[in-house]
Design an enzyme around this catalytic site. Structure first.
Site, PDB file in Angstrom:
ATOM      1  N   TYR A   1      -4.893  -8.177   9.494  1.00  0.00           N
ATOM      2  CA  TYR A   1      -5.415  -7.848   8.130  1.00  0.00           C
ATOM      3  C   TYR A   1      -6.794  -8.538   7.766  1.00  0.00           C
ATOM      4  O   TYR A   1      -7.877  -7.811   7.323  1.00  0.00           O
ATOM      5  CB  TYR A   1      -4.526  -8.199   7.109  1.00  0.00           C
ATOM      6  CG  TYR A   1      -3.249  -7.454   7.290  1.00  0.00           C
ATOM      7  CD1 TYR A   1      -2.975  -6.231   6.484  1.00  0.00           C
ATOM      8  CD2 TYR A   1      -2.170  -7.823   8.330  1.00  0.00           C
ATOM      9  CE1 TYR A   1      -1.805  -5.647   6.619  1.00  0.00           C
ATOM     10  CE2 TYR A   1      -1.024  -7.205   8.217  1.00  0.00           C
ATOM     11  CZ  TYR A   1      -0.659  -6.106   7.330  1.00  0.00           C
ATOM     12  OH  TYR A   1       0.391  -5.413   7.504  1.00  0.00           O
TER      13      TYR A   1
ATOM     14  N   ASN B   1      -6.456  -0.643   2.437  1.00  0.00           N
ATOM     15  CA  ASN B   1      -4.931  -0.724   2.356  1.00  0.00           C
ATOM     16  C   ASN B   1      -4.595  -0.919   0.875  1.00  0.00           C
ATOM     17  O   ASN B   1      -4.885  -1.823   0.152  1.00  0.00           O
ATOM     18  CB  ASN B   1      -4.828  -2.266   3.190  1.00  0.00           C
ATOM     19  CG  ASN B   1      -3.364  -2.518   3.013  1.00  0.00           C
ATOM     20  OD1 ASN B   1      -2.320  -1.882   3.622  1.00  0.00           O
ATOM     21  ND2 ASN B   1      -2.891  -3.757   2.470  1.00  0.00           N
ATOM     22  N   GLU B   2      -3.685   0.200   0.626  1.00  0.00           N
ATOM     23  CA  GLU B   2      -2.840   0.132  -0.501  1.00  0.00           C
ATOM     24  C   GLU B   2      -3.901   0.112  -1.828  1.00  0.00           C
ATOM     25  O   GLU B   2      -3.673  -0.699  -2.762  1.00  0.00           O
ATOM     26  CB  GLU B   2      -1.766  -0.976  -0.695  1.00  0.00           C
ATOM     27  CG  GLU B   2      -0.695  -0.662   0.356  1.00  0.00           C
ATOM     28  CD  GLU B   2       0.389  -1.550   0.099  1.00  0.00           C
ATOM     29  OE1 GLU B   2       0.322  -2.729  -0.589  1.00  0.00           O
ATOM     30  OE2 GLU B   2       1.331  -1.460   0.861  1.00  0.00           O
TER      31      GLU B   2
ATOM     32  N   ASP C   1       3.731   3.001  -0.240  1.00  0.00           N
ATOM     33  CA  ASP C   1       4.837   3.804  -0.016  1.00  0.00           C
ATOM     34  C   ASP C   1       4.910   4.175  -1.795  1.00  0.00           C
ATOM     35  O   ASP C   1       6.227   3.887  -2.248  1.00  0.00           O
ATOM     36  CB  ASP C   1       5.936   3.811   0.726  1.00  0.00           C
ATOM     37  CG  ASP C   1       6.929   4.750   0.750  1.00  0.00           C
ATOM     38  OD1 ASP C   1       6.744   5.675   0.247  1.00  0.00           O
ATOM     39  OD2 ASP C   1       8.071   4.709   1.255  1.00  0.00           O
TER      40      ASP C   1
ATOM     41  N   GLU D   1       2.925  -0.567   8.420  1.00  0.00           N
ATOM     42  CA  GLU D   1       3.898  -1.582   7.908  1.00  0.00           C
ATOM     43  C   GLU D   1       5.699  -0.941   7.868  1.00  0.00           C
ATOM     44  O   GLU D   1       5.604   0.165   7.209  1.00  0.00           O
ATOM     45  CB  GLU D   1       3.809  -2.233   6.918  1.00  0.00           C
ATOM     46  CG  GLU D   1       2.563  -3.100   6.725  1.00  0.00           C
ATOM     47  CD  GLU D   1       2.139  -3.851   5.287  1.00  0.00           C
ATOM     48  OE1 GLU D   1       1.187  -4.156   5.330  1.00  0.00           O
ATOM     49  OE2 GLU D   1       3.324  -3.755   4.455  1.00  0.00           O
TER      50      GLU D   1
ATOM     51  N   TYR E   1       6.605  -5.326  10.281  1.00  0.00           N
ATOM     52  CA  TYR E   1       6.028  -6.427   9.474  1.00  0.00           C
ATOM     53  C   TYR E   1       6.939  -7.299   9.380  1.00  0.00           C
ATOM     54  O   TYR E   1       8.387  -7.302   8.987  1.00  0.00           O
ATOM     55  CB  TYR E   1       5.781  -5.874   7.983  1.00  0.00           C
ATOM     56  CG  TYR E   1       5.102  -6.876   6.960  1.00  0.00           C
ATOM     57  CD1 TYR E   1       3.536  -6.938   7.187  1.00  0.00           C
ATOM     58  CD2 TYR E   1       5.736  -7.752   6.237  1.00  0.00           C
ATOM     59  CE1 TYR E   1       2.944  -7.711   6.345  1.00  0.00           C
ATOM     60  CE2 TYR E   1       4.885  -8.596   5.524  1.00  0.00           C
ATOM     61  CZ  TYR E   1       3.618  -8.629   5.694  1.00  0.00           C
ATOM     62  OH  TYR E   1       2.978  -9.578   4.730  1.00  0.00           O
TER      63      TYR E   1
END
Length: 481
Positions: free
Chosen positions: A86, A158-159, A201, A267, A299
């Site tokens: 990351y 990411n997200e 999600d 993940e 993860y």
């Protein structure tokens, strides 16, 4: 004749062996040479977590070869073929770590952002955070890893679409960063490296995020704002009693059923029930999902305060395997690798849909496909490259034996822990090993099982055969003189 033998010797004993590149072909990852389908069997690798990343410290997850050797040996035994990292410092030297993972057939998925200021998009201030300094940062990550053949791809975000309000303003900026990265790679890399997005999600936004980022704005296959792959951070399968239906995996298969790009879990691995048994592995790599999904990333490798780890890492460099590692290894060992590598011909036939508001179902989700222009100075960076780039390169991996002590979940020390270099056309796969106790000694020193196989297999056997060939040629040459 003797000069020919010398040439053969140098050729056969080259210390750097590279894995084959993986490309995106329709909805699949495919080995660029063998044309085998590539399913991600991965693990998240970020020792210390985001809180452990300190810019300017001279340390990141891929900067210490001794630690990478230890972890690569355990990951190779586990059976993974991909790591996700990351937070990286692109100014550091990552050559040895990247080369170690390359040697054991493990690819790298890398995030270009970090939690430090000016190193990620700020959903609350997009126009200010999307600037040339930010682009310089993400391009620096590309420069640092573009030359490694085991670089599988870059996550542009990411997200980022997660909280209420972000779905309205963030999506066009994600397409902009994707465009910028793909243009930079096209101009400054010798090969195409895929760029994608990792989504939370959040079911209110998930389908629309996928539809928005994966469609073609101009209806062509060359739309540079379109992502090459889509990752999903999913923790819906919790405990051994969960099923394909109760975890909602059936809904995900339906949601991504017509995908035109690879989709995978970036993940997964819910820890509400401990220890984790990971029986979702059989569903993810089973017939119900492999027609749509391209695997997933567990993860995570290191045990942190959130308790998702497979391995405990100690301050003195030693490590201890957790029960979760053993359970995951057992699940991986059940997989039919040949079946996973077989082609998915239907996945290469679909054409990406044309971008339109009709693809979006949420009332608040952006329906505008007008992508922001480059910030001031951005075009110059793409055209001319960043200043003083730190370009990584493969180096010889001369040490294969792990010198740091590593302990099994039963408390015994694992003997003869080492990486096993693979031939260049292979990625790592589950190999049936049981690290629970088969290669450990108890605390009293009593052996609990047979010694592990020689670490000179794979590339080592190949080089030995080539050595014998050279010797034979030498004998023939001498006899003919």
């Amino acid at each position: 004749m003797l000069s020919l033998i010398g040439v053969l010797f140098l050729l056969f004993f080259s210390g750097v062996s590279a894995v084959q590149n993986i490309k995106v072909q329709g909805a699949d990852y495919v080995n660029n040479v063998t044309s085998d389908r590539f399913q991600i069997i991965g693990i998240a690798y970020q020792p210390g977590g985001s809180a452990g990343f300190i810019g300017g410290s001279g340390i990141d997850p891929l900067s210490n070869g001794t630690l990478c050797l230890r972890d690569a040996a355990l990951m190779q035994r586990l059976g993974v073929n991909t790591i996700r990292v990351y937070n990286l410092d692109p100014s550091l030297n990552h050559d040895l770590c990247a080369s170690i993972f390359n040697a054991v057939g493990i690819y790298m998925l890398l995030d270009v952002n970090s939690p430090l200021p000016n190193e990620s998009l700020n959903p609350g201030d997009l126009t200010s955070s999307y600037n040339s300094a930010y682009l310089n940062r993400v391009f620096a990550v590309v420069e640092a890893f573009k030359n490694f053949p085991n670089t599988l791809g870059f996550f542009s975000g990411n997200e980022v679409i997660q909280f209420s309000g972000s779905e309205t303003v963030v999506p066009p900026y994600l397409r902009a960063v994707t465009r910028d990265l793909k243009q930079y790679i096209s101009k400054h890399s010798s090969r195409n490296i895929p760029v994608g997005y990792s989504a939370a999600d959040v079911r209110d936004f998930l389908a629309d995020s996928f539809a928005y980022l994966s469609c073609d704005i101009d209806g062509s296959s060359s739309d540079e704002t379109r992502i090459d792959f889509f990752g999903l951070n999913s923790y819906s399968w919790c405990g051994g009693d969960a099923t394909f239906q109760t975890a909602g995996y059936d809904i995900l298969v339906q949601m991504f059923g017509n995908t035109t790009i690879p989709v995978f879990f970036s993940e997964y691995g819910c820890n509400k029930v401990k220890p984790r048994v990971f029986n979702e592995v059989q569903a993810l790599y089973g017939p119900e999902m492999t027609g749509v999904m391209s695997g997933g990333i567990i993860y995570e490798y290191v045990q942190e305060s959130n308790e998702y780890g497979l391995v405990d890492l100690h301050d003195n460099g030693t490590a201890t395997i957790r029960i979760d590692y053993n359970n995951l290894q057992k699940q991986y060992n059940k997989l039919d690798i040949k079946q996973l590598q077989s082609g998915n011909s239907s996945a290469t036939m679909l054409k990406a849909p044309r971008c339109s508001g009709g693809l979006i179902t949420g009332a608040s989700f952006s329906k505008s496909f007008k992508v922001p222009s480059l910030p001031s100075g951005g075009q110059s960076l793409i055209d001319n490259g960043i200043q003083n780039p730190n370009n990584g390169k493969l180096v010889d991996v001369t040490e294969t034996v792990v010198k740091l002590d590593v302990y099994g979940s039963n408390g015994g020390r694992i003997e003869n822990l080492a990486i096993k270099p693979l031939p260049e056309d292979q990625s790592n796969t589950p190999n049936g090993q049981d690290t629970t106790g088969a290669t450990t000694t108890t605390a009293s020193g009593t052996s609990t099982g047979p010694k592990p196989e020689s670490t000179t297999g794979g590339a080592g056997h190949l080089r030995m055969n080539l050595l014998l060939t050279c010797v034979a040629l030498s004998v023939l040459a001498l006899r003919s003189t």
